[in-house]
Design an enzyme around this catalytic site. Structure first.
Site, PDB file in Angstrom:
ATOM      1  N   LYS A  87      -2.331  -8.832  -5.071  1.00  0.00           N
ATOM      2  CA  LYS A  87      -2.956  -7.646  -4.464  1.00  0.00           C
ATOM      3  C   LYS A  87      -3.963  -7.062  -5.449  1.00  0.00           C
ATOM      4  O   LYS A  87      -3.632  -6.793  -6.612  1.00  0.00           O
ATOM      5  CB  LYS A  87      -1.855  -6.636  -4.130  1.00  0.00           C
ATOM      6  CG  LYS A  87      -2.247  -5.614  -3.109  1.00  0.00           C
ATOM      7  CD  LYS A  87      -1.010  -4.815  -2.711  1.00  0.00           C
ATOM      8  CE  LYS A  87      -1.318  -3.783  -1.674  1.00  0.00           C
ATOM      9  NZ  LYS A  87      -0.175  -2.883  -1.470  1.00  0.00           N
TER      10      LYS A  87
HETATM   11  O1  G3P Z   1       0.557   0.157   2.224  1.00  0.00           O
HETATM   12  C1  G3P Z   1      -0.104   1.200   1.572  1.00  0.00           C
HETATM   13  C2  G3P Z   1       0.826   2.324   1.435  1.00  0.00           C
HETATM   14  O2  G3P Z   1       1.860   2.057   0.548  1.00  0.00           O
HETATM   15  C3  G3P Z   1       0.239   3.640   1.270  1.00  0.00           C
HETATM   16  O3  G3P Z   1       0.989   4.424   2.103  1.00  0.00           O
HETATM   17  O4  G3P Z   1       1.896   6.476   2.988  1.00  0.00           O
HETATM   18  O5  G3P Z   1       1.224   6.326   0.552  1.00  0.00           O
HETATM   19  O6  G3P Z   1      -0.500   6.397   2.343  1.00  0.00           O
HETATM   20  P1  G3P Z   1       0.896   5.994   1.977  1.00  0.00           P
END
Ligand code: G3P
Length: 217
Positions: A87
């Protein structure tokens, strides 16, 4: 549509795997820290533990932000386990690193995508997956799902094979909307996946079936 779970929590990964519908896992440095996994060796071991639980692709993020560092870290991550996907952040050196890995046949997930232009670059660099963060766009009153639609259109126009991995999915309706638009993959929390199960008429219908069965037995 592939279902990935977006967590580094082994119990939740096991639970999703046991459901039989899990296609992979995504992690990031914040999700690792949330589980208290710190230190390079522990983090690498944790990736292997995740790979041992699931059958599909497991995204492991590089920390370096320069080309040489990303190549070094990405190669070490890819060598950990055949299920590892490297990633890489959507920055200039990340695009170069993505091209390097795709030329070598190493799977990549270009992350922190917030525009269709970034999505186009990721596809040109041969990314296996690219991750638009729909929840974080919604957070700033910008249409996250609209971005998924734009990217779907662009990729279909040219037959790009990079998979649209809808990330930062926060709830069940995000999953359903991504499915309607045609995202290739969604990654979200277990709770959002389990939301797909629920319907009051299912519960009422099942209670009725069981009550009727009991009457005759
Ligand atoms: O997959 C990306 C993710 O981990 C980010 O999620 O909820 O932190 O915006 P969030």
């Amino acid at each position: 549509m592939k279902f990935f779970i977006d967590t580094a929590n082994l119990d939740q990964i096991r639970e999703a795997q046991a459901l039989g519908i899990l296609d992979g896992v995504t992690t990031n440095p914040s999700l690792m820290a949330k589980e208290g996994i710190t230190g390079a060796d522990n983090i690498l071991k944790h990736y292997v533990d995740i790979c041992d639980i699931v059958d599909g692709d497991v995204s492991a993020e590089v920390i370096a932000t320069d080309y040489d560092g990303m190549i070094r870290e990405g190669e070490a991550l890819a060598a950990l386990h055949p299920q590892i996907v490297v990633k890489i952040p959507m920055i200039k050196d990340g695009v170069k690193a993505c091209k390097y890995f795709s030329d070598k046949g190493i799977k990549t997930n270009v992350t922190l995508i917030f525009s269709a232009g970034q999505a186009l670059l990721a596809a040109k660099a041969g990314a296996t997956y690219m991750s638009p963060f729909i929840g974080r766009l919604d957070d700033i009153s910008t249409d996250g799902l609209g971005l998924i639609s734009e990217i779907r259109l662009i990729y279909d126009n040219y037959g790009f094979t990079t998979q649209i991995l809808a990330a930062s999915v926060r709830h069940t309706m995000h999953i359903m909307d991504c499915a309607k638009i045609g995202a290739d993959v969604m990654t979200g929390p277990l709770k959002a996946i389990e939301g797909l199960l629920k319907h009051p008429l299912t519960d009422i219908g099942l209670a009725q079936f069981l009550a009727d069965y009991k009457k005759g037995n």
